[in-house]
Design an enzyme around this catalytic site. Structure first.
Site, PDB file in Angstrom:
ATOM      1  N   GLY A  15       2.533  -2.139   1.493  1.00 49.79           N
ATOM      2  CA  GLY A  15       2.979  -1.213   2.537  1.00 49.79           C
ATOM      3  C   GLY A  15       4.476  -0.958   2.527  1.00 49.79           C
ATOM      4  O   GLY A  15       5.000  -0.298   3.428  1.00 49.79           O
ATOM      5  N   GLY A  18       5.824   3.812  -1.604  1.00 47.09           N
ATOM      6  CA  GLY A  18       4.887   4.858  -1.990  1.00 47.09           C
ATOM      7  C   GLY A  18       3.809   5.171  -0.963  1.00 47.09           C
ATOM      8  O   GLY A  18       4.091   5.417   0.215  1.00 47.09           O
ATOM      9  N   ILE A  19       2.566   5.168  -1.432  1.00 47.72           N
ATOM     10  CA  ILE A  19       1.422   5.527  -0.592  1.00 47.72           C
ATOM     11  C   ILE A  19       1.284   4.555   0.584  1.00 47.72           C
ATOM     12  O   ILE A  19       1.017   4.969   1.720  1.00 47.72           O
ATOM     13  CB  ILE A  19       0.132   5.508  -1.457  1.00 47.72           C
ATOM     14  CG1 ILE A  19       0.171   6.635  -2.504  1.00 47.72           C
ATOM     15  CG2 ILE A  19      -1.108   5.605  -0.579  1.00 47.72           C
ATOM     16  CD1 ILE A  19      -0.885   6.503  -3.611  1.00 47.72           C
ATOM     17  N   TYR A 151      -6.060  -0.456 -17.183  1.00 49.79           N
ATOM     18  CA  TYR A 151      -5.809   0.046 -15.812  1.00 49.79           C
ATOM     19  C   TYR A 151      -7.063   0.725 -15.244  1.00 49.79           C
ATOM     20  O   TYR A 151      -7.469   0.464 -14.116  1.00 49.79           O
ATOM     21  CB  TYR A 151      -4.635   1.025 -15.823  1.00 49.79           C
ATOM     22  CG  TYR A 151      -4.316   1.623 -14.463  1.00 49.79           C
ATOM     23  CD1 TYR A 151      -3.761   0.847 -13.456  1.00 49.79           C
ATOM     24  CD2 TYR A 151      -4.578   2.972 -14.191  1.00 49.79           C
ATOM     25  CE1 TYR A 151      -3.479   1.397 -12.208  1.00 49.79           C
ATOM     26  CE2 TYR A 151      -4.292   3.527 -12.954  1.00 49.79           C
ATOM     27  CZ  TYR A 151      -3.740   2.730 -11.966  1.00 49.79           C
ATOM     28  OH  TYR A 151      -3.466   3.280 -10.728  1.00 49.79           O
TER      29      TYR A 151
HETATM   30  P1  NAD Z   1       4.154   1.881  -5.582  1.00 50.32           P
HETATM   31  O1  NAD Z   1       4.617   1.159  -6.802  1.00 50.32           O
HETATM   32  O2  NAD Z   1       5.109   2.762  -4.855  1.00 50.32           O
HETATM   33  O3  NAD Z   1       3.523   0.874  -4.547  1.00 50.32           O
HETATM   34  C1  NAD Z   1       2.749  -0.214  -4.949  1.00 50.32           C
HETATM   35  C2  NAD Z   1       2.866  -1.278  -3.888  1.00 50.32           C
HETATM   36  O4  NAD Z   1       2.072  -2.403  -4.284  1.00 50.32           O
HETATM   37  C3  NAD Z   1       4.294  -1.775  -3.720  1.00 50.32           C
HETATM   38  O5  NAD Z   1       4.549  -1.883  -2.338  1.00 50.32           O
HETATM   39  C4  NAD Z   1       4.277  -3.157  -4.338  1.00 50.32           C
HETATM   40  O6  NAD Z   1       5.127  -4.062  -3.667  1.00 50.32           O
HETATM   41  C5  NAD Z   1       2.853  -3.572  -4.115  1.00 50.32           C
HETATM   42  N1  NAD Z   1       2.442  -4.585  -5.059  1.00 50.32           N
HETATM   43  C6  NAD Z   1       2.349  -4.481  -6.408  1.00 50.32           C
HETATM   44  N2  NAD Z   1       1.969  -5.653  -6.920  1.00 50.32           N
HETATM   45  C7  NAD Z   1       1.836  -6.506  -5.885  1.00 50.32           C
HETATM   46  C8  NAD Z   1       1.490  -7.857  -5.770  1.00 50.32           C
HETATM   47  N3  NAD Z   1       1.186  -8.602  -6.854  1.00 50.32           N
HETATM   48  N4  NAD Z   1       1.462  -8.423  -4.554  1.00 50.32           N
HETATM   49  C9  NAD Z   1       1.767  -7.702  -3.464  1.00 50.32           C
HETATM   50  N5  NAD Z   1       2.102  -6.414  -3.490  1.00 50.32           N
HETATM   51  C10 NAD Z   1       2.137  -5.829  -4.695  1.00 50.32           C
HETATM   52  O7  NAD Z   1       2.880   2.728  -6.059  1.00 50.32           O
HETATM   53  P2  NAD Z   1       1.840   3.699  -5.311  1.00 50.32           P
HETATM   54  O8  NAD Z   1       1.723   4.857  -6.202  1.00 50.32           O
HETATM   55  O9  NAD Z   1       2.166   3.882  -3.879  1.00 50.32           O
HETATM   56  O10 NAD Z   1       0.497   2.841  -5.490  1.00 50.32           O
HETATM   57  C11 NAD Z   1      -0.342   2.420  -4.444  1.00 50.32           C
HETATM   58  C12 NAD Z   1      -1.753   2.254  -4.991  1.00 50.32           C
HETATM   59  O11 NAD Z   1      -2.252   3.538  -5.373  1.00 50.32           O
HETATM   60  C13 NAD Z   1      -1.858   1.376  -6.226  1.00 50.32           C
HETATM   61  O12 NAD Z   1      -3.017   0.560  -6.129  1.00 50.32           O
HETATM   62  C14 NAD Z   1      -2.008   2.368  -7.367  1.00 50.32           C
HETATM   63  O13 NAD Z   1      -2.697   1.828  -8.474  1.00 50.32           O
HETATM   64  C15 NAD Z   1      -2.804   3.451  -6.660  1.00 50.32           C
HETATM   65  N6  NAD Z   1      -2.725   4.765  -7.319  1.00 50.32           N
HETATM   66  C16 NAD Z   1      -1.542   5.429  -7.421  1.00 50.32           C
HETATM   67  C17 NAD Z   1      -1.506   6.656  -8.064  1.00 50.32           C
HETATM   68  C18 NAD Z   1      -0.231   7.446  -8.218  1.00 50.32           C
HETATM   69  O14 NAD Z   1      -0.229   8.437  -8.968  1.00 50.32           O
HETATM   70  N7  NAD Z   1       0.860   7.086  -7.545  1.00 50.32           N
HETATM   71  C19 NAD Z   1      -2.682   7.209  -8.592  1.00 50.32           C
HETATM   72  C20 NAD Z   1      -3.877   6.500  -8.468  1.00 50.32           C
HETATM   73  C21 NAD Z   1      -3.889   5.280  -7.830  1.00 50.32           C
END
Ligand code: NAD
Length: 250
Positions: A15, A18-19, A151
């Site tokens: 949290g 990003g998302i 992935y």
């Molecule tokens: P982001 O890198 O901005 O956020 C990822 C978050 O996960 C970060 O807050 C990070 O601290 C946390 N995180 C990662 N590894 C961790 C761990 N071991 N323990 C605790 N926290 C951890 O990326 P995002 O794009 O916001 O991704 C959020 C989710 O959406 C992810 O699961 C990602 O795979 C998925 N997703 C993203 C996209 C995209 O295009 N951005 C597309 C498909 C799926």
């Protein structure tokens, strides 16, 4: 705001970026108390401040079960039970099949699959009946994009868990659903360890595959998470909500 989550307690892993961050801010505006969990102490602090008193941050790693125990002990002490669990934390890394070594495989599965599984399992004692759990897949779990065999497999596992967890928890009226985002503008791509030109090439190529012709914004996923978290989606169980500008659907 419509206060769709008034008085609810929401836990969002990842949290702080990003998302997850966009969703934490939206849930807080909708009246929820939000607990965000992530690894980076600095961004957690900033994210917590942006919730303007409607949430707290807990630092830890989802692949470390003791950290998850500490997360839920904090939630229990501070807020009691959980109404919404958004299992959003995850990492992305791409490599061809022949270059994906054991450490690469284990890192992605440890965080994306093991971390998600135990994030849910360890929450069970705190989840209220009628709670909503949202898991995070990806379009990469549904189509065969080169370099995403590891992935994509982690994300396909999440889609499967949404079905099986639903079957096990539906007796408590706990709904489990999955969101599969397409390409969304977040810091995730900068964390992949690739040169800027490689990321730019990847982005340009991906956009050509999206009928809407653009990346999505984090808030466009947050709005969908709000829908699945709230009673607006009360008859939706075990589904996959694909939010990808038409990339895998058109
Ligand atoms: P982001 O890198 O901005 O956020 C990822 C978050 O996960 C970060 O807050 C990070 O601290 C946390 N995180 C990662 N590894 C961790 C761990 N071991 N323990 C605790 N926290 C951890 O990326 P995002 O794009 O916001 O991704 C959020 C989710 O959406 C992810 O699961 C990602 O795979 C998925 N997703 C993203 C996209 C995209 O295009 N951005 C597309 C498909 C799926």
């Amino acid at each position: 705001m419509s206060n769709k989550l008034q008085g609810k307690v929401a836990v969002i892993t990842g949290g702080n970026s990003g998302i997850g961050l966009a969703t934490a801010q939206l849930f807080a505006k909708e009246g929820a108390n939000v607990v965000i969990f992530g690894r980076n102490a600095e961004t957690l602090k900033g994210a917590e401040a942006s919730l303007e008193g409607r949430g707290i941050a807990v630092q830890g790693d989802v692949s470390n079960l003791a950290d998850l125990d500490r997360l839920y002990a904090t939630v229990k002490e501070r807020y009691g039970n959980i109404d919404v669990l958004y299992v959003n934390a995850g990492v992305a890394a791409f490599a061809p099949l022949e270059a994906s070594d054991e450490a690469f495989f284990d890192r992605l599965f440890d965080i994306n699959v093991k971390g998600a599984f135990f994030t849910v399992q360890k929450s069970l004692g705190l989840l209220n009946d009628n709670a909503s759990i949202i898991l995070t897949g990806s379009v990469a779990g549904q189509v065969g994009m080169p370099n995403t065999s590891v992935y994509g497999a982690t994300k396909a596992a999440l889609r499967s868990m949404a079905r099986t967890f639903s079957a096990e928890l539906v007796g408590r009226n706990i709904r489990v659903n999955n969101i599969s985002p397409g390409p969304i503008v977040t810091p995730i791509f900068d964390r992949m360890g690739l040169p800027k030109e490689a990321i730019d090439d990847f982005s340009k190529n991906v956009v050509t595959q999206v009928p809407l012709g653009r990346f999505g914004q984090a808030n466009e996923i947050a709005q969908a998470a709000l829908f699945l978290a709230s009673t607006d989606s009360s008859y939706i169980v075990g589904t996959d909500l694909v939010i990808d500008g038409g990339m895998t659907q058109v």
